[in-house]
Structure formats: C-alpha cells, structure tokens
Scaffold this motif. Sequence first.
Motif, mmCIF file in Angstrom:
data_model
loop_
_atom_site.group_PDB
_atom_site.id
_atom_site.type_symbol
_atom_site.label_atom_id
_atom_site.label_comp_id
_atom_site.label_asym_id
_atom_site.label_seq_id
_atom_site.Cartn_x
_atom_site.Cartn_y
_atom_site.Cartn_z
ATOM 1 N N GLU A 175 0.861 -1.183 0.000
ATOM 2 C CA GLU A 175 0.000 0.000 0.000
ATOM 3 C C GLU A 175 0.896 1.231 0.000
ATOM 4 O O GLU A 175 1.802 1.352 0.823
ATOM 5 C CB GLU A 175 -0.879 0.001 1.248
ATOM 6 C CG GLU A 175 -1.805 1.182 1.305
ATOM 7 C CD GLU A 175 -2.655 1.158 2.563
ATOM 8 O OE1 GLU A 175 -2.500 2.095 3.368
ATOM 9 O OE2 GLU A 175 -3.437 0.209 2.731
ATOM 10 N N VAL A 176 0.643 2.146 -0.919
ATOM 11 C CA VAL A 176 1.458 3.352 -1.063
ATOM 12 C C VAL A 176 0.585 4.571 -0.746
ATOM 13 O O VAL A 176 -0.523 4.697 -1.263
ATOM 14 C CB VAL A 176 2.027 3.480 -2.498
ATOM 15 C CG1 VAL A 176 2.891 4.721 -2.622
ATOM 16 C CG2 VAL A 176 2.809 2.235 -2.885
ATOM 17 N N ASN A 177 1.081 5.447 0.121
ATOM 18 C CA ASN A 177 0.390 6.686 0.465
ATOM 19 C C ASN A 177 1.282 7.858 0.108
ATOM 20 O O ASN A 177 2.479 7.849 0.406
ATOM 21 C CB ASN A 177 0.081 6.735 1.961
ATOM 22 C CG ASN A 177 -0.987 5.752 2.340
ATOM 23 O OD1 ASN A 177 -2.134 5.919 1.961
ATOM 24 N ND2 ASN A 177 -0.617 4.709 3.058
ATOM 25 N N VAL A 178 0.684 8.857 -0.525
ATOM 26 C CA VAL A 178 1.424 10.058 -0.913
ATOM 27 C C VAL A 178 0.669 11.275 -0.392
ATOM 28 O O VAL A 178 -0.524 11.428 -0.664
ATOM 29 C CB VAL A 178 1.581 10.163 -2.441
ATOM 30 C CG1 VAL A 178 2.335 11.432 -2.818
ATOM 31 C CG2 VAL A 178 2.278 8.941 -3.006
ATOM 32 N N THR A 183 4.938 6.939 1.672
ATOM 33 C CA THR A 183 5.165 5.753 2.499
ATOM 34 C C THR A 183 4.669 4.540 1.728
ATOM 35 O O THR A 183 3.699 4.621 0.969
ATOM 36 C CB THR A 183 4.429 5.827 3.858
ATOM 37 O OG1 THR A 183 3.038 6.000 3.625
ATOM 38 C CG2 THR A 183 4.962 6.959 4.702
ATOM 39 N N ALA A 184 5.344 3.438 1.904
ATOM 40 C CA ALA A 184 4.944 2.172 1.288
ATOM 41 C C ALA A 184 5.043 1.109 2.366
ATOM 42 O O ALA A 184 6.057 1.006 3.057
ATOM 43 C CB ALA A 184 5.864 1.838 0.118
ATOM 44 N N TYR A 234 7.190 -1.403 6.861
ATOM 45 C CA TYR A 234 7.304 -0.342 5.862
ATOM 46 C C TYR A 234 8.412 -0.705 4.889
ATOM 47 O O TYR A 234 9.430 -1.267 5.269
ATOM 48 C CB TYR A 234 7.632 0.997 6.531
ATOM 49 C CG TYR A 234 6.433 1.634 7.171
ATOM 50 C CD1 TYR A 234 5.639 2.519 6.463
ATOM 51 C CD2 TYR A 234 6.073 1.332 8.473
ATOM 52 C CE1 TYR A 234 4.523 3.095 7.036
ATOM 53 C CE2 TYR A 234 4.953 1.899 9.059
ATOM 54 C CZ TYR A 234 4.192 2.780 8.333
ATOM 55 O OH TYR A 234 3.082 3.342 8.902
ATOM 56 N N ASP A 235 8.240 -0.402 3.640
ATOM 57 C CA ASP A 235 9.236 -0.671 2.612
ATOM 58 C C ASP A 235 9.825 0.662 2.164
ATOM 59 O O ASP A 235 9.326 1.298 1.239
ATOM 60 C CB ASP A 235 8.581 -1.405 1.453
ATOM 61 C CG ASP A 235 9.590 -1.988 0.475
ATOM 62 O OD1 ASP A 235 10.701 -1.396 0.372
ATOM 63 O OD2 ASP A 235 9.280 -2.993 -0.156
ATOM 64 N N ARG A 236 10.872 1.105 2.823
ATOM 65 C CA ARG A 236 11.468 2.421 2.529
ATOM 66 C C ARG A 236 12.089 2.487 1.146
ATOM 67 O O ARG A 236 12.014 3.512 0.478
ATOM 68 C CB ARG A 236 12.500 2.767 3.607
ATOM 69 C CG ARG A 236 11.849 3.080 4.926
ATOM 70 C CD ARG A 236 12.842 3.648 5.935
ATOM 71 N NE ARG A 236 12.133 4.038 7.118
ATOM 72 C CZ ARG A 236 12.234 3.430 8.280
ATOM 73 N NH1 ARG A 236 13.024 2.375 8.406
ATOM 74 N NH2 ARG A 236 11.545 3.848 9.319
#
Length: 71
Positions: free
Chosen positions: A38-41, A56-57, A64-66
């Motif tokens: 899930e990606v949030n911008v 954030t992913a 979290y996948d930085r």
Amino acid sequence: MARAVETTFSSMDIAITERSRKEDGSETHLKAKKDDIEVNVDITRDQSPTTKIQVTARRNLVDYDRDYARD
C-alpha cells in the motif's frame, strides 16, 4: 505535482485507489496499491514555489518498505 505522481504510478503499474484534496488545493492525498504493498502520498503546497511530498509504502501495519517508497 499530483499529475506527476499519477504518471509515475502508472509507469510503475501502481493502481490509485483513493484521491482526496482540500478545497483550496493546498493538500492532496493519494492512496494506491500494487500487489501486497500500500502506497500513500501526501502532497502539501508550501511557500511558493515549494511543494512537500511524503511517500510511504508498507506491506502491512508494521512493515514499511522504505526502498520502494524512495523509488
């Protein structure tokens, strides 16, 4: 700026699932998904001509996948 994010998501095969924007256009939030990520911008217009973008992913509530977020 939101259009640039949407174009990038399209080229990375990330599907936008939700969009929201303040009435005055000063803030935009995009939520997207690719596979199990899930990606949030969050895009916030600062003092002209500056815009802040936070990405954030995450795979679940904890992981979290930085590296993916940086891409």
